[in-house]
Design an enzyme around this catalytic site. Structure first.
Site, PDB file in Angstrom:
ATOM      1  N   LYS A  21      36.513  45.139  53.238  1.00 35.81           N
ATOM      2  CA  LYS A  21      36.602  43.769  52.729  1.00 35.81           C
ATOM      3  C   LYS A  21      37.115  42.828  53.796  1.00 35.81           C
ATOM      4  CE  LYS A  21      37.548  45.445  48.053  1.00 35.81           C
ATOM      5  NZ  LYS A  21      38.586  45.761  47.068  1.00 35.81           N
ATOM      6  N   GLN A  66      44.592  45.746  45.070  1.00 36.98           N
ATOM      7  CA  GLN A  66      43.700  46.905  45.169  1.00 36.98           C
ATOM      8  C   GLN A  66      44.161  48.053  44.277  1.00 36.98           C
ATOM      9  OE1 GLN A  66      40.781  47.229  47.098  1.00 36.98           O
ATOM     10  NE2 GLN A  66      40.588  49.136  45.944  1.00 36.98           N
ATOM     11  N   ASP A 101      39.082  38.698  41.165  1.00 37.99           N
ATOM     12  CA  ASP A 101      38.468  39.824  40.469  1.00 37.99           C
ATOM     13  C   ASP A 101      38.131  39.514  39.019  1.00 37.99           C
ATOM     14  OD1 ASP A 101      37.897  42.035  42.055  1.00 37.99           O
ATOM     15  OD2 ASP A 101      39.970  42.709  42.099  1.00 37.99           O
TER      16      ASP A 101
END
Length: 287
Positions: free
Chosen positions: A52, A96, A119
């Site tokens: 990422k 994460q 997210d």
């Protein structure tokens, strides 16, 4: 023979669009900022975060990694997220998975500001998704990436029978909501479903996100179905494969995602897309 839904190519195209949007923002003196919080030393998580970070920098995003030890306390982690919520150089925050089990993951995720929830996991943004809210809000990256991929290949959803296998908050539930919002009739299957083939053999679209090797073979689907494989498994030879028995199913399906090269690249490209979305929405609100 099924059409391959090429997530790698579609993601590359999406990344180019994202790069151009970032260039336009920078012309206005605005740099999108993404902060990824990672707890502990999980190797898979570290690999995901590195990927990422690498793509973010390549596209021009101000990407920072906040790595904290597995011994971090819940309050310390909440304080870190609070700092990022108030940091005006950061428009997108991601924590994460997985987190140590002793931490209250739901509490930590909900502490992210909905305006920076890249997210789409906060209750505010999930609620907007389920209500099919007309405003701007982020959506879970994998399901949104799948929708982008289906749209790229002109796969119609309205009036179709869709099956989602897996009911996680990350993929299954938001995927089902997006499909319903697009006009599909949706069944969500899970470990307590007695016979998944009762549903999959009648489905126009099957999306599997279980992590169960060879969960679906050609007998489990109807001819001409669209198959989206979100699973990531290792076969007997150590090769990365999905939930679907790819070689047999591709002979019967109308379209199918490969693993790797299908859903995976779309997830990370969508993360970058939504980082820019949040930046643009925030800039508009500030004007």
């Amino acid at each position: 023979m099924a059409i391959l839904l090429d997530g790698k190519k579609t993601a590359n195209d999406l990344n180019e669009i994202t790069r151009n949007r970032i260039l336009k923002l920078k012309q206005r003196g605005i740099v999108p900022g993404l902060a990824v919080v990672i707890v502990g030393e999980d190797q898979a998580s570290q690999r995901y975060v590195r990927n990422k970070h690498k793509l973010a920098l390549k596209l021009g995003v101000n990407s920072i990694i906040k790595a904290v030890p597995a011994t971090v306390t819940e309050n310390q982690l909440l304080n870190l997220i609070a700092e990022l919520n108030h940091d005006q150089t950061i428009q997108a925050i991601l924590v994460q998975d997985p987190l140590p089990t002793r931490l209250n993951e739901q509490k930590i995720m909900q502490s992210i500001s909905p305006e920076k929830d890249v997210d789409g996991f906060t209750t505010t943004n999930v609620g907007k998704l389920y209500l099919n809210h007309s405003g701007n809000y982020p959506v879970a990256c994998t399901p949104k990436g799948i929708m982008t991929l289906l749209q790229q290949y002109n796969i119609s959803l309205r009036g179709k029978k869709a099956v989602v296998i897996g009911r996680s908050a990350i993929v299954g539930k938001p995927m089902a909501a997006l499909l319903v919002n697009a006009g599909a009739s949706v069944s969500i299957l899970h470990r307590y479903t007695n016979d998944i083939t009762e549903y999959t053999q009648d489905a126009d679209i099957v999306i599997s996100a279980t992590g169960v090797l060879r969960l679906l073979d050609s007998e489990a689907i109807k001819s001409g179905a669209v198959i989206v494989d979100v699973g990531q498994n290792l076969d007997e030879n150590g090769h990365l494969v999905g939930d679907v028995d790819f070689e047999t199913v591709r002979q019967k399906a109308a379209a199918i995602t490969p693993v790797p090269g299908g859903v995976g690249p779309m997830t990370i490209a969508t993360l970058m897309q939504q980082t820019v979305d949040l930046t643009e929405w925030g800039a508009t609100n500030d004007e």
